[in-house]
Design a protein around this motif. Structure first.
Motif, short mmCIF file in Angstrom:
data_model
loop_
_atom_site.label_atom_id
_atom_site.label_comp_id
_atom_site.label_asym_id
_atom_site.label_seq_id
_atom_site.Cartn_x
_atom_site.Cartn_y
_atom_site.Cartn_z
N TYR A 183 33.66 27.74 43.69
CA TYR A 183 35.07 27.74 43.89
C TYR A 183 35.69 26.46 44.11
N PHE A 241 29.56 33.81 45.14
CA PHE A 241 30.09 35.29 45.36
C PHE A 241 28.93 36.33 45.15
N TRP A 273 35.86 36.86 52.33
CA TRP A 273 37.21 36.40 51.75
C TRP A 273 38.14 37.53 52.45
N GLN A 324 40.86 42.24 49.55
CA GLN A 324 41.34 42.29 48.03
C GLN A 324 42.55 42.86 47.93
N ARG A 344 42.09 41.00 35.35
CA ARG A 344 41.06 40.11 35.96
C ARG A 344 40.23 40.56 36.93
N PRO A 366 36.77 39.78 39.65
CA PRO A 366 36.04 38.72 39.92
C PRO A 366 34.49 39.37 40.02
N GLU A 396 37.12 32.13 38.92
CA GLU A 396 38.33 31.68 39.37
C GLU A 396 39.04 30.58 38.57
N THR A 434 42.08 40.04 43.34
CA THR A 434 41.66 39.18 44.31
C THR A 434 42.39 39.15 45.61
N SER A 435 42.10 37.92 46.55
CA SER A 435 42.67 37.86 47.99
C SER A 435 43.87 37.20 47.81
N THR A 461 42.96 33.49 47.22
CA THR A 461 42.68 33.08 45.90
C THR A 461 44.04 32.89 45.02
N PRO A 470 35.12 40.93 50.65
CA PRO A 470 33.82 40.75 49.96
C PRO A 470 33.25 39.34 50.46
N1 PCA Z 1 38.40 35.18 45.49
C1 PCA Z 1 37.16 35.32 44.81
C2 PCA Z 1 36.31 36.22 45.20
C3 PCA Z 1 37.14 37.09 46.06
C4 PCA Z 1 38.38 36.53 46.49
O1 PCA Z 1 39.11 36.76 47.16
C5 PCA Z 1 37.59 35.54 43.33
O2 PCA Z 1 38.59 36.12 43.10
O3 PCA Z 1 37.10 35.00 42.43
#
Ligand code: PCA
Length: 327
Positions: free
Chosen positions: A32, A88, A142, A145, A165, A167, A187, A204-205, A208, A229
């Motif tokens: 990341y 991850f 994280w 989500q 999308r 992850p 990412e 995602t979160s 991110t 996750p």
């Molecule tokens: N961010 C990373 C993994 C989970 C998250 O919240 C991503 O989206 O790749």
């Protein structure tokens, strides 16, 4: 005079070299980017290690998949090409379903539960890593989500054909069960995926979404609290064994601090990111009843598919965790 100077330079160089030879210098790859709190935490960890060991161990962090691509990080540490890595965790699910137990809905929906799940699964995960000559140092969750869209997600029908999308594989399955078309995207590829029209939405979160400036591509964030996750940080066991005892101890201590700090950073970053998303024009809301029901149904399916895949050991670990949690 000249002769004397050059001799002392030579001497100093020789001393410098011998000092450097006794100290270890490690290479670490992370997936990341620098805007992610996970990366900030890893960098702080590396600084702590250098300080605590008085420079006996230096860890050079290469973030954002810049040195080693995400999918290659674990095998590179295993081979010893690099000494340390972060991944991850659930991207390892093809090796063992225990690695994706933190991407199942209804298992751990809060930081407390996510941490308890980590404690419950840590022995098995550590053993699987150890079998490959790897040693986990710490893991950090994280934020939960959620779903980013460029429209208000007020009807589960909107998932139909939506290119989302995701992850990891489990999130792809989830999108599939909702009727959408999932694409696994790193990412670092998120901006291109949106700008070239390869995806319309992402899971995602808050974090991110914030670090990837989601407001450039989407208008709504549905904070669905799907699952929390984790990323895991690990090292090559042989590289660890080569360190002297004091350095090993300092490393493990810094790792324990990084884990504690990381979970707090995750909570704080979630709050700050939700605010940043809104400050940049994204509408943040929770799912309405219809959407929540669709997410629940897809989640139930995801869970039973996991149970079909998981071996007895993985199922048992999950059961023990659930019993502890009082379910
Ligand atoms: N961010 C990373 C993994 C989970 C998250 O919240 C991503 O989206 O790749």
């Amino acid at each position: 005079m000249n002769k004397f100077l050059s001799r002392s330079v030579l001497l100093a160089t020789a001393c410098g070299l011998s000092a450097a030879a006794s100290a270890a210098e490690w290479t670490m790859a992370t997936p990341y980017g620098d805007a992610s709190f996970h990366t900030k935490n890893v960098k702080q960890f590396a600084e702590d290690v250098a300080e605590a060991t008085g420079g006996e161990l230096t860890i050079n962090v290469h973030s954002g998949g810049s040195l080693v691509a995400h999918g290659e990080i674990k095998s590179s540490v295993r081979r010893g090409t690099i000494e340390a890595g972060e991944v991850f965790l659930s991207t390892l699910s093809n090796e063992d379903p225990i690695f994706e137990v933190d991407t199942l809905p209804g298992v751990a929906g809060s930081y407390e539960e996510a941490f308890a799940l980590w404690q419950a699964t840590k022995p098995v995960i550590s053993e699987l890593f150890a079998n490959q000559g790897l040693m986990p140092l710490y893991a950090v969750a994280w934020p939960a989500q959620g779903i980013y869209t460029d429209f208000e997600l007020d009807d589960p029908e909107r998932f139909e054909g939506l290119r989302v999308r995701a992850p990891n594989i489990n999130t792809q399955r989830f999108v599939d069960y909702l009727g959408g078309n999932p694409t696994e995207t790193e990412e670092s590829d998120i901006p291109t995926a949106f700008s070239t029209g390869r995806v319309d939405a992402m899971i995602t979160s808050s974090s991110t979404g914030n670090s990837m400036t989601a407001w450039d591509y989407v208008s709504h964030y549905t904070d669905a609290n799907l699952w929390l996750p984790k990323n895991i940080v690990f090292i090559n066991q042989r590289a660890f064994d080569r360190l002297d005892e004091a350095t090993q101890e300092a490393l493990l201590e810094a790792a324990a601090r990084a884990e504690e700090r990381g979970w707090q950073m995750s909570r704080d970053d979630n709050q700050a990111s939700l605010e940043a998303l809104q400050a940049n024009g994204i509408t943040v809301s929770t799912p309405n009843e219809e959407v929540a029901a669709a997410l629940q149904a897809a989640g139930d399916r995801l869970f039973s598919a996991w149970q079909d895949r998981a071996d007895e050991q993985a199922q048992q670990v999950l059961e023990e965790y659930q019993q502890q949690r009082g379910n």
